[in-house]
Design an enzyme around this catalytic site. Structure first.
Site, PDB file in Angstrom:
ATOM      1  CG  ASP A  81      14.030  20.089 -42.203  1.00  0.00           C
ATOM      2  OD1 ASP A  81      14.947  19.721 -41.455  1.00  0.00           O
ATOM      3  OD2 ASP A  81      14.167  21.013 -43.033  1.00  0.00           O
ATOM      4  CG  ASP A 106      -1.782  23.690 -37.821  1.00  0.00           C
ATOM      5  OD1 ASP A 106      -2.662  23.752 -36.965  1.00  0.00           O
ATOM      6  OD2 ASP A 106      -1.977  23.236 -38.971  1.00  0.00           O
ATOM      7  CE1 TYR A 163      14.362  21.390 -47.059  1.00  0.00           C
ATOM      8  CE2 TYR A 163      14.593  19.099 -46.420  1.00  0.00           C
ATOM      9  CZ  TYR A 163      15.032  20.400 -46.366  1.00  0.00           C
ATOM     10  OH  TYR A 163      16.124  20.709 -45.619  1.00  0.00           O
ATOM     11  CE  LYS A 198      -1.936  23.190 -42.442  1.00  0.00           C
ATOM     12  NZ  LYS A 198      -2.395  23.767 -41.215  1.00  0.00           N
TER      13      LYS A 198
END
Ligand code: NAP
Length: 415
Positions: A305, A281, A160, A227
């Site tokens: 974010d 998650d 990103y 993750k």
């Protein structure tokens, strides 16, 4: 070299940094960027509140001397079309602390986000977002008071942060051919490609800043969010490096969650911060259902974010969520929402996000009394149901006021 357009105030002193430590004089000069769209309204209102709180807390001994610097549309007007003049960076390097309203990112024409540019040029590697509830603020949670976390989001890497290759471009095709030929990579023809660099250097300095913050503020834990079960060598590596920096540099004052149970039977010893990790998650669920298990969170750019906006929604939304981008020598505090152009100069919007970014700034300067005055006066104002339109539509019996009247009510409640 003197500035071209920036006019430093006649009074006040520069903040200095020595051996990585900030020295804040009693009358510091602080740079501000007004911001586009609603920037004028919220900056004018917030400055009145910050100044009133400092005056009230220190009886004139301390005072902020404001120095306007320019970015965005106002800069383009003053600097002949330059949205991000070089002297804006120079002023922030020299004066060390700045606060900014939101900036428009011009659409098209190869402009990159001004906010991203600011972070990258000044190496403001940590985006810091405290998420706490203020009494009276409308929240979708039954017990919003249990949410009180500070999210440290890495600002300089991850996909990103900027390395992408558009489908159909020669660069994309070259990279696709290389990945297929050299590594047997398989993906659909014409796929857009992104590269996600995560380094030990950037991960460790972020986690280091988060642990230092936790220590200074008496926080109980730092949670590494990743993750790593899927992306082992990027997100998984972030987790590993996070634990490494904790053990190597803060071994005396940190323990892992495993140690907490194995050595201390789940009872956190005084003076030790727990370092733990959670998968990206499940953290969304945990933060919603068991928010009091989290204190400081450190994570990479994209996770951070999503997580910081989602967490902000638990306690009142981005309209009041504050933020800062902090490097080793420069810190820029900022409203986290955008320029809300339809409300420009209507004296309508909530100044909360910028206001609380300023509270973060006062805390960063160790001007705790002024920060706390604002927190208390704000809560009192909300309890009186004096609010701007965004909260008025979620509250029964509220008195809706404009941005400037809201500021006056907060100031009146400092008594
Ligand atoms: P936005 O400006 O954040 O506005 C979206 C909506 O959020 C507004 O229409 C309003 O909702 C609500 N809102 C935002 N600020 C508020 C405030 N202070 N008080 C109350 N409500 C507030 O997002 P956007 O429309 O997507 O973006 C507009 C421009 O801002 C774009 O140019 C974008 O690039 C820029 N931007 C800048 C930053 C930054 O500088 N940090 C961040 C994000 C976006 P309602 O319509 O429901 O009233």
């Amino acid at each position: 070299m003197p500035f071209q357009k920036i006019v430093p105030p006649a009074a006040g002193e520069k903040i200095t940094v020595k051996d990585g430590k900030l020295h804040i004089p009693d009358q510091p000069i602080i740079a501000f960027i007004e911001g586009d769209g609603i920037g004028y309204d919220i900056m004018t209102a917030s400055k009145r509140i910050w100044d009133a709180a400092v005056e009230k807390a220190y009886g004139g001994q301390r005072k902020i001397h404001w120095m306007e610097i320019y970015a965005g549309e106002k800069a383009a007007r003053i600097y002949d079309g330059d949205y991000m003049p070089e002297e804006t960076f120079e002023a922030l390097r020299q004066y060390h602390i700045g606060i900014k309203g939101p900036l428009t990112t011009p659409v098209g024409g190869g402009f990159r986000s001004l906010n991203v540019t600011l972070r990258q040029v000044l190496d403001l590697y940590a985006c810091v977002r405290p998420v706490r509830w203020y009494r009276g603020v409308p929240s979708p949670l039954r017990e919003p008071e249990k949410t009180n976390v500070v999210i440290f989001r890495e600002n300089t890497e991850d996909v990103y942060a900027g390395i992408e290759f558009e489908s159909g471009t020669p660069e994309n095709e070259k990279l696709a051919a290389f990945l297929r030929r050299e590594f047997g990579a398989q993906f659909f023809e014409g796929a857009g490609l992104g590269i996600k660099p995560i380094s030990a250097f950037a991960s460790k300095r972020l986690v280091r800043q988060a642990i230092r913050y936790a220590l200074e503020r008496g926080r109980k834990s730092v949670t590494l969010v990743h993750k790593g079960n899927i992306q082992k060598y990027t997100e998984g590596a972030f987790r590993k490096w996070g634990y490494e920096v904790a053990a190597e540099e803060f071994g005396e004052v940190t323990i892992t969650e495993d140690e907490l149970w194995e050595k201390y039977n789940g009872k956190q010893p005084d003076g030790k911060i727990v370092i733990k990790d959670r998968i990206a998650d499940i953290i969304f669920q945990h933060l919603l259902l068991r928010p009091d298990e989290f204190d400081v969170i450190a994570t990479m750019n994209l996770n951070g974010d999503y997580l910081s906006d989602a967490a902000a929604a638990h306690v009142g939304g981005v309209g009041i969520a504050p933020g800062a981008n902090i490097g080793d020598e420069v810190a820029v505090f900022e409203a986290t929402h955008g320029t809300a152009p339809k409300y420009t100069n209507l004296n309508k919007v909530n100044p909360g996000s910028l206001l609380f970014s300023g509270v973060m700034m006062l805390e960063y300067m160790n001007w705790w009394e002024a920060a706390e005055l604002i927190n208390r006066a704000y809560e009192k104002t909300i309890e009186q149901k004096i609010v701007t339109y965004d909260f008025a539509r979620q509250m029964e019996g509220a008195t809706e006021v404009g941005t400037s009247e809201f500021a006056s009510a907060v100031i009146a409640n400092m008594g």
